[in-house]
Design a protein around this motif. Structure first.
Motif, PDB file in Angstrom:
ATOM      1  N   LEU A 156      11.107   9.599   2.602  1.00 15.41           N
ATOM      2  CA  LEU A 156      11.746  10.612   1.756  1.00 15.41           C
ATOM      3  C   LEU A 156      11.037  10.867   0.426  1.00 15.41           C
ATOM      4  N   PRO A 157      10.734   9.819  -0.370  1.00 12.93           N
ATOM      5  CA  PRO A 157      10.089  10.124  -1.662  1.00 12.93           C
ATOM      6  C   PRO A 157       8.736  10.791  -1.485  1.00 12.93           C
ATOM      7  N   LYS A 158       8.013  10.429  -0.403  1.00 14.34           N
ATOM      8  CA  LYS A 158       6.701  11.024  -0.188  1.00 14.34           C
ATOM      9  C   LYS A 158       6.823  12.490   0.203  1.00 14.34           C
ATOM     10  N   VAL A 159       7.798  12.779   1.068  1.00 16.51           N
ATOM     11  CA  VAL A 159       7.955  14.168   1.497  1.00 16.51           C
ATOM     12  C   VAL A 159       8.387  15.044   0.318  1.00 16.51           C
ATOM     13  N   LEU A 160       9.292  14.521  -0.503  1.00 13.04           N
ATOM     14  CA  LEU A 160       9.721  15.297  -1.675  1.00 13.04           C
ATOM     15  C   LEU A 160       8.529  15.552  -2.600  1.00 13.04           C
ATOM     16  N   ALA A 161       7.714  14.514  -2.822  1.00 18.34           N
ATOM     17  CA  ALA A 161       6.529  14.682  -3.669  1.00 18.34           C
ATOM     18  C   ALA A 161       5.591  15.708  -3.059  1.00 18.34           C
ATOM     19  N   GLY A 162       5.434  15.658  -1.737  1.00 19.56           N
ATOM     20  CA  GLY A 162       4.552  16.615  -1.060  1.00 19.56           C
ATOM     21  C   GLY A 162       5.042  18.042  -1.225  1.00 19.56           C
ATOM     22  N   CYS A 163       6.364  18.238  -1.091  1.00 18.49           N
ATOM     23  CA  CYS A 163       6.928  19.582  -1.237  1.00 18.49           C
ATOM     24  C   CYS A 163       6.729  20.106  -2.649  1.00 18.49           C
ATOM     25  N   LEU A 164       6.931  19.236  -3.648  1.00 18.65           N
ATOM     26  CA  LEU A 164       6.765  19.670  -5.042  1.00 18.65           C
ATOM     27  C   LEU A 164       5.304  19.974  -5.341  1.00 18.65           C
ATOM     28  N   THR A 165       4.395  19.105  -4.862  1.00 18.27           N
ATOM     29  CA  THR A 165       2.967  19.364  -5.061  1.00 18.27           C
ATOM     30  C   THR A 165       2.591  20.722  -4.492  1.00 18.27           C
TER      31      THR A 165
ATOM     32  N   ILE B 260       0.845  -1.201   0.000  1.00 18.09           N
ATOM     33  CA  ILE B 260       0.000   0.000   0.000  1.00 18.09           C
ATOM     34  C   ILE B 260       0.879   1.250   0.000  1.00 18.09           C
ATOM     35  N   ASP B 261       2.031   1.100   0.660  1.00 21.39           N
ATOM     36  CA  ASP B 261       2.993   2.193   0.732  1.00 21.39           C
ATOM     37  C   ASP B 261       3.486   2.563  -0.676  1.00 21.39           C
ATOM     38  N   LEU B 262       3.780   1.529  -1.454  1.00 20.04           N
ATOM     39  CA  LEU B 262       4.251   1.744  -2.826  1.00 20.04           C
ATOM     40  C   LEU B 262       3.189   2.418  -3.676  1.00 20.04           C
ATOM     41  N   ILE B 263       1.933   1.947  -3.521  1.00 20.89           N
ATOM     42  CA  ILE B 263       0.838   2.518  -4.312  1.00 20.89           C
ATOM     43  C   ILE B 263       0.666   3.998  -3.983  1.00 20.89           C
ATOM     44  N   VAL B 264       0.703   4.307  -2.666  1.00 23.14           N
ATOM     45  CA  VAL B 264       0.539   5.704  -2.251  1.00 23.14           C
ATOM     46  C   VAL B 264       1.659   6.568  -2.836  1.00 23.14           C
ATOM     47  N   THR B 265       2.903   6.073  -2.727  1.00 18.63           N
ATOM     48  CA  THR B 265       4.035   6.841  -3.251  1.00 18.63           C
ATOM     49  C   THR B 265       3.897   7.052  -4.756  1.00 18.63           C
ATOM     50  N   PHE B 266       3.494   5.990  -5.445  1.00 19.74           N
ATOM     51  CA  PHE B 266       3.318   6.057  -6.897  1.00 19.74           C
ATOM     52  C   PHE B 266       2.248   7.100  -7.255  1.00 19.74           C
ATOM     53  N   ALA B 267       1.110   7.041  -6.548  1.00 22.87           N
ATOM     54  CA  ALA B 267       0.021   7.983  -6.815  1.00 22.87           C
ATOM     55  C   ALA B 267       0.487   9.413  -6.574  1.00 22.87           C
ATOM     56  N   LEU B 268       1.252   9.610  -5.495  1.00 17.89           N
ATOM     57  CA  LEU B 268       1.749  10.954  -5.192  1.00 17.89           C
ATOM     58  C   LEU B 268       2.598  11.499  -6.333  1.00 17.89           C
ATOM     59  N   TRP B 269       3.465  10.626  -6.888  1.00 19.03           N
ATOM     60  CA  TRP B 269       4.340  11.092  -7.954  1.00 19.03           C
ATOM     61  C   TRP B 269       3.582  11.319  -9.250  1.00 19.03           C
ATOM     62  N   LEU B 270       2.499  10.556  -9.463  1.00 19.86           N
ATOM     63  CA  LEU B 270       1.649  10.832 -10.627  1.00 19.86           C
ATOM     64  C   LEU B 270       1.069  12.243 -10.525  1.00 19.86           C
ATOM     65  N   ILE B 271       0.623  12.599  -9.304  1.00 18.10           N
ATOM     66  CA  ILE B 271       0.074  13.940  -9.099  1.00 18.10           C
ATOM     67  C   ILE B 271       1.142  15.000  -9.359  1.00 18.10           C
ATOM     68  N   VAL B 272       2.360  14.739  -8.840  1.00 16.27           N
ATOM     69  CA  VAL B 272       3.456  15.687  -9.041  1.00 16.27           C
ATOM     70  C   VAL B 272       3.697  15.905 -10.533  1.00 16.27           C
ATOM     71  N   ILE B 273       3.729  14.791 -11.291  1.00 15.59           N
ATOM     72  CA  ILE B 273       4.004  14.897 -12.731  1.00 15.59           C
ATOM     73  C   ILE B 273       2.880  15.668 -13.436  1.00 15.59           C
ATOM     74  N   ALA B 274       1.622  15.334 -13.083  1.00 11.91           N
ATOM     75  CA  ALA B 274       0.499  16.022 -13.722  1.00 11.91           C
ATOM     76  C   ALA B 274       0.545  17.520 -13.441  1.00 11.91           C
ATOM     77  N   LEU B 275       0.773  17.892 -12.178  1.00 11.63           N
ATOM     78  CA  LEU B 275       0.833  19.311 -11.832  1.00 11.63           C
ATOM     79  C   LEU B 275       2.029  19.980 -12.498  1.00 11.63           C
TER      80      LEU B 275
END
Lengths: 165, 196
Positions: free
Chosen positions: B67-76, A2-17
């Motif tokens: 770390l990857p989540k916090v970085l993503a959060g900061c960029l968002t 679930i941790d991986l899915i959440v991280t992946f989803a977060l980065w998808l949002i980052v890329i879209a934005l």
């Protein structure tokens, strides 16, 4: 997992934005990525402290004390103690989560931890005094504090009704 | 006697907005460092080196997963600040003083990223623009209790997905309750907006 899915989803949002910002202009994307990166680097020392804290505070907390006063059988008194402790905890991005996680590991009940982290998020008195009062009109701050008084108790009660996950 | 310092009252350069400056270690962090240091020393003294290392090892795991989540959060947060300027949010919410205003503030609090320095000025702007205090309170409460950025970046790594989703459901109605309570308090204690 679930941790991986959440991280992946977060980065998808980052890329879209990021694409949306890039479509406005490239320098804007560069500038805002840089400000996000700087923020991240500034947060690193705090994350270190918070993470180490959750481990060491949990290991140091006297277990019978936590179970007795904040365990799931401590009921409303445990919730009241948790609310007071949460309001007194200083703000910052994750101090309250680190301590909450430590208490949970140390045997505190889930509704008590919810009451603690809710009270911390709502009040964190040091944050209230140093951030909120200088920016907001005082009347708004006091109205907010007053209307928030029952919230940690409601959160704990709802959590109890929902039962353990 | 020679003084190398400039005169105290230089007319140019207004004082910088010192409050907004962000230091790597502020005083809540310093307090936490003191607490963590004493706990670590106590664990070492009570349980010995092996236990000490085991705790650090566990924490390293948690740290790396964050770390990857916090970085993503900061960029968002940085991107959203560019895409959704403060004035736009204020206009959305400020325009409506009814229950709809509370609902919009509730949703805005869920998606808005950033720290207290983003949220308090926005909420302050609502009040300045004549929106009711209930909307401002709902926004702040929603952001602190159910703001997604905060939940995913900070809370989940510490407290785990199951616990946090459970807490999230329990907290979901609270911002609206807070907003409605403000209305009730204003009505009964005559604390409503003073009209100019």
């Amino acid at each position: 997992m679930i941790d991986l899915i959440v991280t992946f989803a977060l980065w998808l949002i980052v890329i879209a934005l990021g694409v949306l910002v890039w479509r406005r202009s490239l320098p804007l994307l560069r500038e805002s990525s840089k400000s996000g990166g700087t923020e991240f680097i500034q947060l690193l020392p705090r994350i270190c402290v918070g993470v180490l804290g959750s481990g060491f505070i949990a290991a140091a907390l006297p277990q019978d004390f936590v179970v007795r006063w904040l365990g799931s059988s401590s009921g409303i008194i445990g919730i009241a103690i948790a609310v007071a402790a949460g309001a007194a905890t200083p703000g910052g991005p994750m101090v309250g989560f680190a301590i909450g996680a430590a208490a949970l590991k140390g045997g505190a009940g889930a509704p008590q931890v919810i009451a603690y982290s809710t009270a911390w998020a709502l009040y964190a008195f040091p944050r209230l005094l140093s951030y909120e009062l200088p920016i907001m009109p005082a009347r708004v701050v006091w109205l907010r504090v007053l209307s928030s008084l029952p919230l940690p108790f409601i959160a704990a009660a709802v959590a109890m009704l929902l039962g353990k996950p | 006697m020679q003084s190398s310092e400039p005169p105290a009252s230089t007319p140019s350069a207004p004082p910088p907005p010192a409050r907004r400056k962000r230091r790597a270690i502020d005083w809540p962090t310093a307090v936490l460092i003191a607490i963590v240091g004493s706990c670590a020393a106590y664990v070492y003294w009570r349980d010995g080196l092996d236990k000490f290392i085991a705790v650090v090892w566990d924490d390293t795991d948690l740290f790396l997963s964050m770390l990857p989540k916090v970085l993503a959060g900061c960029l968002t947060a940085a991107f959203l600040t560019v895409l959704l300027p403060r004035e736009m949010i204020s206009r959305w919410v400020g325009a409506d003083a009814g229950f709809k205003g509370i609902l919009i503030s509730f949703c805005a609090g869920i998606i808005l990223p950033g720290g207290p320095f983003t949220i308090f000025p926005i909420a302050g702007a609502f009040v300045g623009m004549g929106a009711d205090i209930a909307a401002a309170v709902t926004l702040i409460t929603s952001w602190t209790l159910v703001g997604l950025n905060r939940v995913v970046t900070w809370e989940m790594p510490f407290l785990g997905f199951d616990f946090v989703s459970w807490r999230y459901i329990a907290a979901l109605p609270l911002p609206i309750i807070a907003g409605l309570l403000v209305r009730v308090i204003e009505k009964h204690f005559k604390l409503g907006m003073t009209r100019p």
